[in-house]
Design a protein around this motif. Structure first.
Motif, short mmCIF file in Angstrom:
data_model
loop_
_atom_site.label_atom_id
_atom_site.label_comp_id
_atom_site.label_asym_id
_atom_site.label_seq_id
_atom_site.Cartn_x
_atom_site.Cartn_y
_atom_site.Cartn_z
N ASP A 1 13.67 24.86 -9.41
CA ASP A 1 12.34 24.55 -9.81
C ASP A 1 12.55 23.46 -9.74
O ASP A 1 11.46 22.66 -9.45
CB ASP A 1 11.55 25.62 -10.29
N HIS B 1 13.46 18.84 -9.06
CA HIS B 1 13.37 18.21 -8.22
C HIS B 1 14.44 17.63 -7.90
O HIS B 1 15.14 17.00 -9.35
CB HIS B 1 12.36 17.00 -8.27
N ARG C 1 20.08 31.88 -0.90
CA ARG C 1 19.37 30.38 -2.08
C ARG C 1 20.00 28.81 -1.88
O ARG C 1 19.01 28.18 -2.01
CB ARG C 1 19.84 31.07 -3.15
N GLY D 1 18.73 28.19 1.71
CA GLY D 1 17.22 27.54 1.61
C GLY D 1 17.42 25.90 0.69
O GLY D 1 16.04 25.54 1.44
N LEU D 2 17.69 26.25 -0.77
CA LEU D 2 17.60 24.61 -1.24
C LEU D 2 18.44 23.77 -0.19
O LEU D 2 17.33 22.75 0.00
CB LEU D 2 19.06 24.97 -2.11
N LYS E 1 17.61 23.16 3.08
CA LYS E 1 17.12 22.58 3.87
C LYS E 1 15.95 22.24 3.37
O LYS E 1 15.08 21.25 3.11
CB LYS E 1 16.69 24.53 4.86
N LYS E 2 15.25 22.92 1.79
CA LYS E 2 14.39 22.51 1.87
C LYS E 2 14.47 20.76 1.35
O LYS E 2 13.64 19.76 1.30
CB LYS E 2 13.65 23.05 0.19
N THR E 3 16.19 20.97 0.63
CA THR E 3 16.71 19.03 0.32
C THR E 3 16.44 18.58 1.07
O THR E 3 15.37 17.27 1.03
CB THR E 3 17.93 19.45 -0.15
N ALA F 1 14.42 18.66 4.02
CA ALA F 1 13.53 18.58 4.87
C ALA F 1 12.46 17.17 3.58
O ALA F 1 11.10 16.87 4.38
CB ALA F 1 12.01 20.14 4.99
N ALA F 2 12.58 17.06 2.72
CA ALA F 2 11.93 16.33 1.96
C ALA F 2 12.78 15.11 1.81
O ALA F 2 12.30 13.79 0.91
CB ALA F 2 12.17 16.75 0.29
N THR G 1 21.99 15.41 1.19
CA THR G 1 22.76 16.94 1.11
C THR G 1 24.05 16.07 1.07
O THR G 1 25.05 15.55 1.74
CB THR G 1 22.26 18.13 2.09
#
Length: 181
Positions: free
Chosen positions: A60, A62, A83, A86-87, A89-91, A93-94, A98
């Protein structure tokens, strides 16, 4: 202050994990270590690492960067964890960083983050991947993705992470205090 997540999996390379955590903290960067499951993480050479939290609890948060230590079977455990994929990809995309060292760049590849990028890894872990320009450099930065070769390059990698997050001056301060020649 930048915030970094370092997931720790059973069988991770302790030299890489500890070097990354230590140097980033020396730079004043907020580092959160997260085990894939609760409790101690037994690294590849038997060193036991106590994560700050679990990955489930850390998801959860940032983070300005997610850094994956390598080692086997640690990197394989990261690659197999939905997990983590997904993390990452989310990182990305923001628009955040990485990073991965040793065998762990294969996890970035699994998440689709090395497509069209230059990267490095422990020999053999990125070979034959279409769309990835594999380098033998100690550390490679291509945009917001940083990769490195292995335990022997862990300090160079951690210093590059500091520079990416906090700038050249902070990197130099940390490096000078380490008395590197």
């Amino acid at each position: 202050m930048p915030k970094v997540l370092v997931p720790l999996a059973e069988g991770c390379e302790e030299l890489e994990a500890v070097t990354i955590i230590d140097l980033l903290r020396r730079a004043g960067i907020d580092v959160v270590t997260a085990g894939l499951k609760p409790g101690l993480v037994k690294a590849s050479r038997g060193v036991q690492l106590m994560p700050d939290t679990t990955l489930d609890a850390a998801l959860d948060g940032h983070y300005d960067m997610v850094v994956l230590p390598g080692g086997m079977p640690g990197a394989a455990h990261l690659k197999a964890d939905a997990r983590i994929i997904g993390l990452l990809k989310k990182t990305a995309a923001a628009g955040h960083y990485t990073a991965a060292i040793c065998a762990a760049p294969m996890v970035l590849a699994e998440a689709g983050l090395l497509q069209g990028k230059q990267a490095t890894s422990y020999p053999g872990f990125l070979d034959g991947l279409p769309g990835v320009a594999v380098s033998t450099a100690a550390v490679v930065q291509d945009g917001k993705v940083l990769t490195s070769r292995g335990p022997g390059t862990a300090m160079d990698f951690a210093l590059a992470l500091i520079e990416a997050l906090a700038g050249r001056e902070v990197r130099q301060q940390v490096e000078n205090a380490l008395v590197r020649t």
